[in-house]
Scaffold this active site. Structure first.
Site, PDB file in Angstrom:
ATOM      1  N   LYS A   1     -11.474  -4.159  18.802  1.00  0.00           N
ATOM      2  CA  LYS A   1     -10.111  -4.597  19.100  1.00  0.00           C
ATOM      3  C   LYS A   1      -9.743  -4.348  20.562  1.00  0.00           C
ATOM      4  O   LYS A   1      -8.625  -4.603  20.963  1.00  0.00           O
ATOM      5  CB  LYS A   1      -9.113  -3.887  18.176  1.00  0.00           C
TER       6      LYS A   1
ATOM      7  N   ASN B   1       0.845  -1.204   0.000  1.00  0.00           N
ATOM      8  CA  ASN B   1       0.000   0.000   0.000  1.00  0.00           C
ATOM      9  C   ASN B   1       0.872   1.243   0.000  1.00  0.00           C
ATOM     10  O   ASN B   1       2.097   1.152  -0.004  1.00  0.00           O
ATOM     11  CB  ASN B   1      -0.961  -0.024   1.188  1.00  0.00           C
TER      12      ASN B   1
ATOM     13  N   LYS C   1     -13.715   0.067  15.592  1.00  0.00           N
ATOM     14  CA  LYS C   1     -12.410  -0.615  15.738  1.00  0.00           C
ATOM     15  C   LYS C   1     -11.913  -0.517  17.177  1.00  0.00           C
ATOM     16  O   LYS C   1     -11.341  -1.465  17.709  1.00  0.00           O
ATOM     17  CB  LYS C   1     -11.373  -0.006  14.782  1.00  0.00           C
TER      18      LYS C   1
ATOM     19  N   ASP D   1      -4.109  -6.478   5.097  1.00  0.00           N
ATOM     20  CA  ASP D   1      -5.111  -7.326   5.748  1.00  0.00           C
ATOM     21  C   ASP D   1      -5.113  -8.738   5.167  1.00  0.00           C
ATOM     22  O   ASP D   1      -5.580  -9.674   5.801  1.00  0.00           O
ATOM     23  CB  ASP D   1      -6.505  -6.708   5.572  1.00  0.00           C
TER      24      ASP D   1
ATOM     25  N   PRO E   1      -2.401 -12.047  10.304  1.00  0.00           N
ATOM     26  CA  PRO E   1      -2.728 -11.916  11.733  1.00  0.00           C
ATOM     27  C   PRO E   1      -2.909 -10.449  12.102  1.00  0.00           C
ATOM     28  O   PRO E   1      -2.196  -9.596  11.566  1.00  0.00           O
ATOM     29  CB  PRO E   1      -1.490 -12.503  12.431  1.00  0.00           C
ATOM     30  N   ASP E   2      -3.864 -10.171  12.968  1.00  0.00           N
ATOM     31  CA  ASP E   2      -4.080  -8.780  13.407  1.00  0.00           C
ATOM     32  C   ASP E   2      -3.130  -8.486  14.584  1.00  0.00           C
ATOM     33  O   ASP E   2      -3.364  -8.937  15.712  1.00  0.00           O
ATOM     34  CB  ASP E   2      -5.542  -8.559  13.811  1.00  0.00           C
ATOM     35  N   ILE E   3      -2.086  -7.741  14.294  1.00  0.00           N
ATOM     36  CA  ILE E   3      -1.038  -7.492  15.295  1.00  0.00           C
ATOM     37  C   ILE E   3      -1.601  -6.697  16.469  1.00  0.00           C
ATOM     38  O   ILE E   3      -1.408  -7.039  17.636  1.00  0.00           O
ATOM     39  CB  ILE E   3       0.141  -6.718  14.637  1.00  0.00           C
TER      40      ILE E   3
END
Ligand code: PMT
Length: 419
Positions: free
Chosen positions: A344, A213, A340, A282, A308-310
Site C-alpha cells: 500500500k 465486524n 501491507k 473488504d 474501495p481501499d481507502i
C-alpha cells in the site's frame, strides 16, 4: 525570575549524581524551593551534607523516618511538591517507576503524588538503548512522565553515546518555567492536521441487514484524543460506534466503506497525517436489496464485491499526507504487516494480533510498528496509553520525513530545553 516552585529533587545512584549540588543551586537561583530526596545508592556518589548545605533543607532518604509527619514522610512530601524531578534517573529507578515498585522513600512518594514527574535519565549508552530500558521509557512516557534527554556525548565510563544527563542549567530552565510541565515538552503536533478513520463499517444487504465486524472504535478514538492532546487539529471519520466524541475534534459519521471513502477524500486536502485505524469491510454486497429478503429458500448466497481501499487511495495521492495503516492479523503478524506496508506504499504500519477478545473491542492492545527504516514494539497496555505512545512515534517519524535532519527527536528536545 520564576515564582517560587516547590520541587522535590530525587537523586538516584548514578555517577551523574555528582552534578546535583550544581543542579540544586541552579534551581534555587530560579526561585525554586528544593527538597532533596536521595536513594541509598545515590549516597555512594554525593553526600547528603553537601546537598543539605546547597538546598538549605535536611536531605531525606528514609522511608521510615520517625521525625517525619506522623511517620508518613512520603505522604507529606507528596503533598508538598509542585513537581518531582528525578536527576539522574538510572535504569533501575526507571524500571521501578514503570512497574510501580516502591521499596524506598523516593519511589513511594512518586506513587503518592499528584505532582507532575520529570526525569533526566543518565546511564551508559548501551544500557540506554537496551530494549528493557526503552520499554520502560515508553511506559513512563505513555503515563505522562516527562523525559529530559539524555544527551549525546562523552560518558564517565570513557565511551561516547546517548546517555549523558542533560546539563543542570538546561534541566533547571526546563522545569522552572511559568507553566512547568507545559514548558518541558511542547505539544509536537501543534499546527498539524490529522485525519483518523475509526470503527467498523456496515455494508447493507437489505434495508435491515448488514455485514460488519467487531471493531468498537476504542483504538481510533484514543488515537484521536492523543493527537488532539499533542496539539493537532483532528478530523475523525467514524463508522458506527457507541463512543462520545472527544473534545475539540471534528467528527464525521459514516456507515459504509464507500461513504468512508467519500468522506475521507472530501476532506483530505491539507491533511498532514492520515491514520487508518478503522476496520473497513473488504467486501460489500454487489447489489443491496430494496426490500427485506424473505426466507423462502433453504440456502441462499450473496454476491460480494471488493470495497474501495481507502488507505491505499490516500497513499497514492501526489503530495499526500504521511500515511499510517493498522494491520489486524490473526497469524503471521510481522510478515503480513510488512507486506501491507510495502503493497500500500505506506509510511508506517501498526500491527495488532487480533482474535476473540484480542485487539477488537477490548480496552487493551499490544502492537508492533513497522516503517521502512525501523520497527518498535509496544507491550500490552490500555489503548488510551498506547495511543499516546503511538502518536508520539508517528509525530517523530512524520517530523523526520517532512524536514530530514532538522526536526529529529534530539534536535527537538535540545531546542525545547534551551528555549
Ligand atoms: O476498534 P477497536 O475495537 O478498538 O479495535 C481496534 C482495531 C483492531 C480495529 C484496530 O487496532 C485495527 O487494527 N484497525 C485496522 C483493522 C483492519 O481493517 O485491518 P486490515 O489489515 O484489514 O486493513 C489494513 C489497513 O487498510 C487498515 O489501516 C484499514 O483501515 C485499511 N483499509 C482496509 C480496507 C479498506 N477497504 N480500506 C482501508 O482503508
Amino acid at each position: 525570575m520564576a515564582e517560587s516552585k516547590k520541587i522535590i529533587l530525587g537523586i538516584a545512584g548514578g555517577i551523574a549524581a555528582y552534578k546535583t549540588p550544581e543542579l540544586v543551586r541552579r534551581l534555587r537561583e530560579r526561585g525554586a524551593e528544593v527538597q532533596v530526596v536521595m536513594t541509598r545508592s545515590a549516597e555512594e556518589f554525593v553526600t547528603g551534607t553537601t546537598l543539605q548545605a546547597v538546598s538549605g533543607l535536611p536531605v531525606r532518604s528514609n522511608l521510615w523516618d520517625k521525625d517525619a509527619e506522623a511517620a508518613m514522610g512520603h505522604i507529606e512530601l507528596a503533598r508538598w511538591a509542585d513537581l518531582v524531578l528525578i536527576a539522574p534517573a538510572t535504569a533501575e529507578i526507571m524500571s521501578r517507576l514503570a512497574s510501580g515498585a516502591a521499596p524506598d522513600l523516593l519511589t513511594t512518594l512518586c506513587l503518592a503524588t499528584h505532582a507532575p514527574l520529570v526525569i533526566a535519565p543518565a546511564m551508559n549508552h548501551v544500557m540506554w538503548s537496551n530494549p528493557a530500558v526503552q520499554a520502560n521509557r515508553q511506559v513512563l512516557e505513555a503515563r505522562g512522565v516527562r523525559i529530559l534527554g539524555p544527551d549525546r556525548g562523552d560518558q564517565a565510563c570513557g565511551e561516547t553515546g546517548e546517555g549523558r544527563m542533560v546539563e543542570p542549567d538546561a534541566i533547571a530552565a526546563a522545569v522552572t518555567g511559568p507553566t512547568i510541565v507545559a514548558d518541558v515538552e511542547r505539544p509536537p503536533l501543534i499546527g498539524r492536521k490529522v485525519m483518523i478513520t475509526a470503527g467498523p463499517t456496515r455494508e447493507a444487504i437489505d434495508p435491515v441487514r448488514y455485514i460488519s465486524n467487531r471493531s468498537s472504535g476504542k483504538m481510533a478514538y484514543a488515537m484521536a484524543r492523543a493527537a488532539a492532546a499533542a496539539g493537532a487539529e483532528v478530523v475523525l471519520i467514524s463508522g458506527p460506534v457507541e463512543l462520545t466524541t472527544p473534545d475539540g475534534i471534528q467528527r464525521v459519521d459514516v456507515e459504509s466503506a464507500r461513504e468512508m471513502f467519500a468522506a475521507t477524500h472530501e476532506r483530505i486536502d491539507n491533511i498532514d497525517i492520515f491514520i487508518a485505524a478503522a476496520a473497513v469491510a473488504d467486501y460489500c454486497a454487489e447489489s443491496v436489496q430494496e426490500n427485506k429478503i424473505k426466507k423462502t429458500e433453504a440456502r441462499m448466497s450473496i454476491e460480494l464485491v471488493r470495497t474501495p481501499d481507502i488507505l491505499a487511495s490516500v497513499a497514492e495521492l501526489e503530495n499526500g499526507p504521511f500515511t499510517v495503516g493498522f494491520a489486524a492479523e490473526t497469524e503471521n503478524l510481522r510478515e503480513y504487516a510488512i507486506s501491507k506496508l510495502e503493497k500500500k506504499n505506506l509510511d508506517m504500519i501498526v500491527a495488532n494480533q487480533v482474535g476473540r477478545n484480542r485487539g477488537f473491542d477490548s480496552d487493551d492492545n499490544k502492537v508492533d510498528v513497522f516503517w521502512t527504516a525501523g520497527e518498535q514494539s509496544f507491550p500490552m497496555m490500555p489503548k488510551t496509553e498506547l495511543a499516546v505512545a503511538l502518536i508520539k512515534l508517528i509525530g517523530e517519524r512524520y517530523l523526520e520525513r517532512s524536514a530530514p535532519g532538522t526536526r529529529g527527536e534530539l534536535a527537538d528536545r535540545a531546542r525545547i530545553i534551551h528555549e
